[in-house]
Design a protein around this motif. Structure first.
Motif, PDB file in Angstrom:
ATOM      1  N   LEU A  76       0.833  -1.197   0.000  1.00 54.36           N
ATOM      2  CA  LEU A  76       0.000   0.000   0.000  1.00 54.36           C
ATOM      3  C   LEU A  76       0.872   1.253   0.000  1.00 54.36           C
ATOM      4  O   LEU A  76       1.960   1.254   0.578  1.00 54.36           O
ATOM      5  CB  LEU A  76      -0.877   0.045   1.255  1.00 54.36           C
ATOM      6  N   THR A  77       0.364   2.310  -0.615  1.00 51.17           N
ATOM      7  CA  THR A  77       1.044   3.596  -0.499  1.00 51.17           C
ATOM      8  C   THR A  77       0.832   4.105   0.926  1.00 51.17           C
ATOM      9  O   THR A  77      -0.077   3.650   1.643  1.00 51.17           O
ATOM     10  CB  THR A  77       0.477   4.633  -1.489  1.00 51.17           C
ATOM     11  N   ASP A  78       1.653   5.035   1.344  1.00 48.22           N
ATOM     12  CA  ASP A  78       1.519   5.582   2.693  1.00 48.22           C
ATOM     13  C   ASP A  78       0.162   6.256   2.886  1.00 48.22           C
ATOM     14  O   ASP A  78      -0.465   6.114   3.939  1.00 48.22           O
ATOM     15  CB  ASP A  78       2.643   6.578   2.978  1.00 48.22           C
ATOM     16  N   LEU A  79      -0.299   6.962   1.875  1.00 49.34           N
ATOM     17  CA  LEU A  79      -1.595   7.627   1.955  1.00 49.34           C
ATOM     18  C   LEU A  79      -2.734   6.619   2.104  1.00 49.34           C
ATOM     19  O   LEU A  79      -3.626   6.788   2.935  1.00 49.34           O
ATOM     20  CB  LEU A  79      -1.828   8.500   0.715  1.00 49.34           C
ATOM     21  N   ALA A  80      -2.700   5.545   1.318  1.00 50.00           N
ATOM     22  CA  ALA A  80      -3.734   4.510   1.408  1.00 50.00           C
ATOM     23  C   ALA A  80      -3.691   3.828   2.770  1.00 50.00           C
ATOM     24  O   ALA A  80      -4.736   3.540   3.371  1.00 50.00           O
ATOM     25  CB  ALA A  80      -3.567   3.488   0.296  1.00 50.00           C
ATOM     26  N   TYR A  81      -2.488   3.579   3.289  1.00 52.70           N
ATOM     27  CA  TYR A  81      -2.356   2.951   4.607  1.00 52.70           C
ATOM     28  C   TYR A  81      -2.960   3.835   5.689  1.00 52.70           C
ATOM     29  O   TYR A  81      -3.711   3.357   6.546  1.00 52.70           O
ATOM     30  CB  TYR A  81      -0.883   2.668   4.918  1.00 52.70           C
TER      31      TYR A  81
END
Length: 88
Positions: A76-81
């Motif tokens: 996952l991208t940091d934003l999605a996480y």
């Protein structure tokens, strides 16, 4: 056989939930496909769509920095996480 957009979205959500459960560890396409009991090519196509939306990151190098020839790992991208973490 054609799969509706609604079902593709639900499977994409399952992929994101699985990646969230493993975060921050990346996993191979095959591992995701086995977990969801789906075809690897279908899962890869959905992962590419999620990548285009900015929700997952494709990792094409192993931990030693050597390029994979035919495989990819995903996380996952940091934003999605962070978004998933807040929703929990």
């Amino acid at each position: 056989m054609k799969i509706s957009m609604e079902k593709k979205e639900k499977i994409s959500e399952q992929i994101l939930a699985f990646l969230y459960s493993l975060a921050p560890k990346p996993t191979f396409t095959r591992g995701i496909a086995l977990e969801l009991a789906r075809d690897e090519e279908f899962v890869k196509k959905l992962l590419q769509e999620l990548k285009n939306k900015g929700l997952v990151i494709e990792i094409k190098k192993n931990p030693k920095g050597k390029l994979y020839l035919k495989r990819s790992r995903w996380r996952l991208t940091d934003l999605a996480y962070q978004t998933y973490k807040r929703a929990q």
